[in-house]
Scaffold this active site. Structure first.
Site, PDB file in Angstrom:
ATOM      1  CE  LYS A  33       2.809 -10.491  -8.961  1.00 53.81           C
ATOM      2  NZ  LYS A  33       3.841  -9.460  -8.835  1.00 53.81           N
ATOM      3  CG  ASP A  60       4.348  -7.947 -11.945  1.00 53.53           C
ATOM      4  OD1 ASP A  60       4.242  -7.120 -12.867  1.00 53.53           O
ATOM      5  OD2 ASP A  60       3.780  -7.818 -10.839  1.00 53.53           O
ATOM      6  CE  LYS A  62       3.170  -3.837 -11.439  1.00 54.37           C
ATOM      7  NZ  LYS A  62       3.603  -5.050 -10.696  1.00 54.37           N
ATOM      8  CG  ASP A  65      14.071   2.490 -19.746  1.00 49.39           C
ATOM      9  OD1 ASP A  65      14.427   3.468 -20.434  1.00 49.39           O
ATOM     10  OD2 ASP A  65      14.711   2.085 -18.761  1.00 49.39           O
ATOM     11  CB  THR A 115      -5.104  -2.946  -8.242  1.00 48.88           C
ATOM     12  OG1 THR A 115      -3.818  -3.529  -7.989  1.00 48.88           O
ATOM     13  CG2 THR A 115      -5.698  -3.628  -9.445  1.00 48.88           C
ATOM     14  NE  ARG A 205      -0.140  -7.397   0.061  1.00 53.57           N
ATOM     15  CZ  ARG A 205      -0.280  -6.086  -0.099  1.00 53.57           C
ATOM     16  NH1 ARG A 205      -0.014  -5.265   0.910  1.00 53.57           N
ATOM     17  NH2 ARG A 205      -0.693  -5.582  -1.250  1.00 53.57           N
TER      18      ARG A 205
HETATM   19  O1  C5P Z   1      -0.443  -9.083  -2.057  1.00 55.07           O
HETATM   20  P1  C5P Z   1      -1.287  -8.724  -3.233  1.00 55.07           P
HETATM   21  O2  C5P Z   1      -2.414  -9.741  -3.471  1.00 55.07           O
HETATM   22  O3  C5P Z   1      -1.767  -7.314  -3.214  1.00 55.07           O
HETATM   23  O4  C5P Z   1      -0.300  -8.900  -4.462  1.00 55.07           O
HETATM   24  C1  C5P Z   1      -0.616  -8.465  -5.755  1.00 55.07           C
HETATM   25  C2  C5P Z   1       0.596  -8.639  -6.612  1.00 55.07           C
HETATM   26  O5  C5P Z   1       0.268  -8.233  -7.928  1.00 55.07           O
HETATM   27  C3  C5P Z   1       1.793  -7.820  -6.168  1.00 55.07           C
HETATM   28  O6  C5P Z   1       2.945  -8.610  -6.400  1.00 55.07           O
HETATM   29  C4  C5P Z   1       1.767  -6.618  -7.076  1.00 55.07           C
HETATM   30  O7  C5P Z   1       3.077  -6.156  -7.359  1.00 55.07           O
HETATM   31  C5  C5P Z   1       1.137  -7.182  -8.322  1.00 55.07           C
HETATM   32  N1  C5P Z   1       0.431  -6.236  -9.175  1.00 55.07           N
HETATM   33  C6  C5P Z   1      -0.545  -5.381  -8.697  1.00 55.07           C
HETATM   34  N2  C5P Z   1      -1.128  -4.482  -9.545  1.00 55.07           N
HETATM   35  C7  C5P Z   1      -0.803  -4.447 -10.826  1.00 55.07           C
HETATM   36  C8  C5P Z   1       0.145  -5.347 -11.331  1.00 55.07           C
HETATM   37  C9  C5P Z   1       0.747  -6.243 -10.463  1.00 55.07           C
HETATM   38  O8  C5P Z   1      -0.900  -5.444  -7.524  1.00 55.07           O
HETATM   39  N3  C5P Z   1      -1.411  -3.616 -11.651  1.00 55.07           N
END
Ligand code: C5P
Length: 225
Positions: A33, A60, A62, A65, A115, A205
């Site tokens: 991603k 990603d 998002k 617009d 989330t 992470r």
């Molecule tokens: O580090 P972590 O596991 O929280 O990363 C989750 C990734 O998924 C991040 O890059 C975040 O931008 C992305 N994301 C998210 N929630 C969403 C869509 C994408 O956390 N609804």
């Protein structure tokens, strides 16, 4: 039931750090991603780099617009050869239809409710319903207007799968080996998300901060079998 696939977020500050990670993860069955942090700094070179290491790319950014602008953004993403792109379903049906109308385009994955929201923080945004109801309403908008997938938390995945699984792929970020500790609020473990019916889980992470990212990925792959 289809197999859950793992998407690793290349949430690195620059291309050099991204390449170090890609080298460590080389050969593992992953989708990568590319998100707004790396893309804002490095642009399409981030996508090219991840392509060089094989696998598909989820861009990603998002999008949210007016319809014409989102259509143009998705058209540009198609030119980069990415597998999927994200957009906010709260951008509405016309915005989604404009993107869907493109002849050649990546998969369109619609964000429902991030989330990182819990009920308290979500109630401040002006949406009148609770999170789960809002996720359902937005997923319905996606299903009715040609989205290919819907991004929700693993906590809502089972219910969304039951109702929309025939038409929409389910993508769940908010994956944690243990709860708490950062900005993600509605989380589940990789195994929990897989058994809830996620087609794709997105992990950042827990892999990026692991002392051995490849071992972390292998553990997650094993857990979602
Ligand atoms: O580090 P972590 O596991 O929280 O990363 C989750 C990734 O998924 C991040 O890059 C975040 O931008 C992305 N994301 C998210 N929630 C969403 C869509 C994408 O956390 N609804």
């Amino acid at each position: 039931m289809s197999k859950t696939r793992l998407i690793v977020a290349l949430d690195t500050p620059d291309l050099k750090a991204a390449e170090i990670l890609l080298k460590k993860l080389k050969g593992l069955p992953l989708i990568y991603k590319v998100g707004s942090g790396l893309f804002t700094f490095a642009g399409p070179r981030a996508v090219d780099l991840a392509h060089k290491y094989g696998g598909k790319i989820f861009l990603d950014l998002k999008f949210h617009d007016i319809p014409n602008t989102v259509r143009n953004a998705v058209e540009s993403a198609a030119r980069l050869g990415v597998y999927s792109v994200s957009f906010h379903l709260s951008g509405g049906a016309e915005m989604l239809k404009a993107a869907v109308s493109l002849k050649k385009r990546p998969l369109l994955w619609g964000i429902t409710v991030l989330t990182s929201f819990d009920e308290k923080s979500f109630s401040r945004t002006g949406f009148k319903n609770k999170i789960e109801r809002t996720v359902f309403n937005l997923a319905a908008l996606g299903a009715e207007n040609g989205a290919d997938g819907v991004v929700c938390s693993p906590r809502e995945a089972a219910a969304v799968k039951k109702r929309f699984g025939a038409t929409l792929q389910i993508i769940t970020p908010g994956i944690r080996l243990e709860a708490g500790g950062d900005d993600q609020k509605r989380t589940l473990t990789p195994a929990g998300a897989a058994s809830a019916g996620a087609d794709f889980i997105v992990v950042g992470r827990p892999v990026l901060k692991a002392t051995d990212p490849a071992a972390a990925v292998r553990n997650i792959l094993e857990a979602i079998q």
